[in-house]
Design a protein around this motif. Sequence first.
Motif, PDB file in Angstrom:
ATOM      1  N   PHE A 120       0.834  -1.210   0.000  1.00  0.00           N
ATOM      2  CA  PHE A 120       0.000   0.000   0.000  1.00  0.00           C
ATOM      3  C   PHE A 120       0.864   1.254   0.000  1.00  0.00           C
ATOM      4  CE2 PHE A 120      -2.384   3.412   2.016  1.00  0.00           C
ATOM      5  CZ  PHE A 120      -3.594   3.368   1.339  1.00  0.00           C
ATOM      6  N   ASN A 121       1.934   1.253   0.792  1.00  0.00           N
ATOM      7  CA  ASN A 121       2.816   2.419   0.844  1.00  0.00           C
ATOM      8  C   ASN A 121       3.512   2.665  -0.488  1.00  0.00           C
ATOM      9  OD1 ASN A 121       2.164   2.944   3.513  1.00  0.00           O
ATOM     10  ND2 ASN A 121       3.868   1.739   4.313  1.00  0.00           N
ATOM     11  N   PHE A 122       3.737   1.589  -1.233  1.00  0.00           N
ATOM     12  CA  PHE A 122       4.334   1.720  -2.553  1.00  0.00           C
ATOM     13  C   PHE A 122       3.330   2.308  -3.536  1.00  0.00           C
ATOM     14  CE2 PHE A 122       5.356  -0.148  -6.745  1.00  0.00           C
ATOM     15  CZ  PHE A 122       6.584   0.471  -6.951  1.00  0.00           C
ATOM     16  N   ASN A 123       2.085   1.814  -3.490  1.00  0.00           N
ATOM     17  CA  ASN A 123       1.027   2.311  -4.376  1.00  0.00           C
ATOM     18  C   ASN A 123      -0.312   2.038  -3.699  1.00  0.00           C
ATOM     19  OD1 ASN A 123      -0.605   3.138  -6.436  1.00  0.00           O
ATOM     20  ND2 ASN A 123       0.108   1.644  -7.932  1.00  0.00           N
ATOM     21  N   ASN A 124      -1.055   3.110  -3.406  1.00  0.00           N
ATOM     22  CA  ASN A 124      -2.316   2.923  -2.680  1.00  0.00           C
ATOM     23  C   ASN A 124      -3.491   2.552  -3.593  1.00  0.00           C
ATOM     24  OD1 ASN A 124      -2.897   5.372  -3.836  1.00  0.00           O
ATOM     25  ND2 ASN A 124      -3.238   6.461  -1.933  1.00  0.00           N
ATOM     26  N   LYS A 125      -3.238   2.433  -4.881  1.00  0.00           N
ATOM     27  CA  LYS A 125      -4.251   1.928  -5.819  1.00  0.00           C
ATOM     28  C   LYS A 125      -3.863   0.503  -6.198  1.00  0.00           C
ATOM     29  CE  LYS A 125      -6.553   5.777  -6.330  1.00  0.00           C
ATOM     30  NZ  LYS A 125      -7.927   5.935  -6.009  1.00  0.00           N
ATOM     31  N   LEU A 126      -4.849  -0.324  -6.355  1.00  0.00           N
ATOM     32  CA  LEU A 126      -4.604  -1.745  -6.601  1.00  0.00           C
ATOM     33  C   LEU A 126      -5.113  -2.121  -7.985  1.00  0.00           C
ATOM     34  CD1 LEU A 126      -3.605  -4.333  -5.197  1.00  0.00           C
ATOM     35  CD2 LEU A 126      -5.939  -4.669  -4.397  1.00  0.00           C
ATOM     36  N   ASP A 127      -4.213  -2.518  -8.868  1.00  0.00           N
ATOM     37  CA  ASP A 127      -4.664  -3.008 -10.176  1.00  0.00           C
ATOM     38  C   ASP A 127      -4.930  -4.511 -10.082  1.00  0.00           C
ATOM     39  OD1 ASP A 127      -2.214  -4.442 -10.619  1.00  0.00           O
ATOM     40  OD2 ASP A 127      -1.275  -2.580 -11.276  1.00  0.00           O
ATOM     41  N   SER A 128      -5.612  -5.035 -11.058  1.00  0.00           N
ATOM     42  CA  SER A 128      -6.046  -6.441 -10.984  1.00  0.00           C
ATOM     43  C   SER A 128      -4.866  -7.407 -10.962  1.00  0.00           C
ATOM     44  CB  SER A 128      -6.991  -6.763 -12.146  1.00  0.00           C
ATOM     45  OG  SER A 128      -6.316  -6.567 -13.376  1.00  0.00           O
ATOM     46  N   THR A 129      -3.791  -7.092 -11.668  1.00  0.00           N
ATOM     47  CA  THR A 129      -2.623  -7.965 -11.664  1.00  0.00           C
ATOM     48  C   THR A 129      -2.010  -8.030 -10.267  1.00  0.00           C
ATOM     49  OG1 THR A 129      -2.176  -7.316 -13.952  1.00  0.00           O
ATOM     50  CG2 THR A 129      -0.383  -8.391 -12.754  1.00  0.00           C
ATOM     51  N   ARG A 130      -1.839  -6.867  -9.670  1.00  0.00           N
ATOM     52  CA  ARG A 130      -1.245  -6.818  -8.325  1.00  0.00           C
ATOM     53  C   ARG A 130      -2.177  -7.480  -7.301  1.00  0.00           C
ATOM     54  NH1 ARG A 130       2.969  -7.422  -5.427  1.00  0.00           N
ATOM     55  NH2 ARG A 130       3.048  -6.178  -3.564  1.00  0.00           N
ATOM     56  N   LYS A 131      -3.481  -7.298  -7.459  1.00  0.00           N
ATOM     57  CA  LYS A 131      -4.450  -7.928  -6.552  1.00  0.00           C
ATOM     58  C   LYS A 131      -4.332  -9.445  -6.621  1.00  0.00           C
ATOM     59  CE  LYS A 131      -8.759  -7.581  -7.705  1.00  0.00           C
ATOM     60  NZ  LYS A 131     -10.151  -7.148  -7.933  1.00  0.00           N
ATOM     61  N   SER A 132      -4.275  -9.985  -7.814  1.00  0.00           N
ATOM     62  CA  SER A 132      -4.152 -11.441  -7.979  1.00  0.00           C
ATOM     63  C   SER A 132      -2.827 -11.935  -7.409  1.00  0.00           C
ATOM     64  CB  SER A 132      -4.237 -11.817  -9.456  1.00  0.00           C
ATOM     65  OG  SER A 132      -5.477 -11.443  -9.981  1.00  0.00           O
ATOM     66  N   GLN A 133      -1.757 -11.194  -7.672  1.00  0.00           N
ATOM     67  CA  GLN A 133      -0.444 -11.579  -7.173  1.00  0.00           C
ATOM     68  C   GLN A 133      -0.429 -11.610  -5.644  1.00  0.00           C
ATOM     69  OE1 GLN A 133       2.576  -8.747  -8.165  1.00  0.00           O
ATOM     70  NE2 GLN A 133       4.267 -10.060  -7.511  1.00  0.00           N
ATOM     71  N   LEU A 134      -0.980 -10.557  -5.011  1.00  0.00           N
ATOM     72  CA  LEU A 134      -1.029 -10.507  -3.545  1.00  0.00           C
ATOM     73  C   LEU A 134      -1.910 -11.616  -2.972  1.00  0.00           C
ATOM     74  CD1 LEU A 134      -1.242  -6.662  -2.889  1.00  0.00           C
ATOM     75  CD2 LEU A 134       0.603  -8.190  -2.176  1.00  0.00           C
ATOM     76  N   ALA A 135      -3.047 -11.869  -3.611  1.00  0.00           N
ATOM     77  CA  ALA A 135      -3.963 -12.914  -3.143  1.00  0.00           C
ATOM     78  C   ALA A 135      -3.275 -14.275  -3.170  1.00  0.00           C
ATOM     79  CB  ALA A 135      -5.222 -12.936  -4.006  1.00  0.00           C
ATOM     80  N   GLN A 136      -2.550 -14.546  -4.256  1.00  0.00           N
ATOM     81  CA  GLN A 136      -1.858 -15.829  -4.376  1.00  0.00           C
ATOM     82  C   GLN A 136      -0.715 -15.906  -3.357  1.00  0.00           C
ATOM     83  OE1 GLN A 136      -0.144 -16.483  -8.222  1.00  0.00           O
ATOM     84  NE2 GLN A 136      -0.018 -18.698  -7.923  1.00  0.00           N
ATOM     85  N   GLU A 137       0.032 -14.813  -3.221  1.00  0.00           N
ATOM     86  CA  GLU A 137       1.170 -14.785  -2.294  1.00  0.00           C
ATOM     87  C   GLU A 137       0.722 -14.960  -0.842  1.00  0.00           C
ATOM     88  OE1 GLU A 137       4.710 -11.565  -1.356  1.00  0.00           O
ATOM     89  OE2 GLU A 137       3.766 -11.553  -3.331  1.00  0.00           O
ATOM     90  N   LEU A 138      -0.429 -14.357  -0.494  1.00  0.00           N
ATOM     91  CA  LEU A 138      -0.917 -14.403   0.890  1.00  0.00           C
ATOM     92  C   LEU A 138      -1.854 -15.578   1.159  1.00  0.00           C
ATOM     93  CD1 LEU A 138      -1.584 -10.594   1.435  1.00  0.00           C
ATOM     94  CD2 LEU A 138       0.370 -11.929   2.234  1.00  0.00           C
ATOM     95  N   GLY A 139      -2.339 -16.179   0.107  1.00  0.00           N
ATOM     96  CA  GLY A 139      -3.244 -17.312   0.264  1.00  0.00           C
ATOM     97  C   GLY A 139      -4.625 -16.913   0.736  1.00  0.00           C
TER      98      GLY A 139
END
Length: 167
Positions: A30-49
């Motif tokens: 979030f501190n890097f970018n407070n807007k979430l694009d779909s690619t980053r959302k999917s990447q974070l979801a997979q990384e965090l489970g």
Amino acid sequence: MDFSQPKKHPQKANKKRLTNEQVKLLETSFNFNNKLDSTRKSQLAQELGVPARQIAIWYQNKRARWRNQSLETEHKALQHRLERVSSDKNRLEREVERLKGELEKAKDMLVSSKTMNYASLPSFSSSCDDVGSSSLLGDHGNFYVCFDDHQFDHKSNGHEIFARSMS
């Protein structure tokens, strides 16, 4: 009879709370970018489970908290500025009143000087070589008074008592 209400959000029961490590990763992202694009959302979801929807909601809530915190910080800064400006205003009002009093005293001295011997005034120089200053006009210039018979008209109406210094 079962009067229980049907569950409106059945996924809520399956929703897991984020761990401290997951929150730290989301905070960093979030501190890097407070807007979430779909690619980053999917990447974070997979990384965090966790589900991508949970990531999106976390970002949405975090932005709302961030905006509120920004508004609170801005509000406090404005309050401090208002306090300083109010303090300055009060100080300046007191200064104006003090200067009005000084001006009244100077006017009274001018009026009473018509009947006094000019050389006996204690606060003025007795020669034009000595230059004094007055706080009546602040930094607007120095003022002096001449009581020499050749330079000061004893029959004046008092307006020549203060003369602007040419320095």
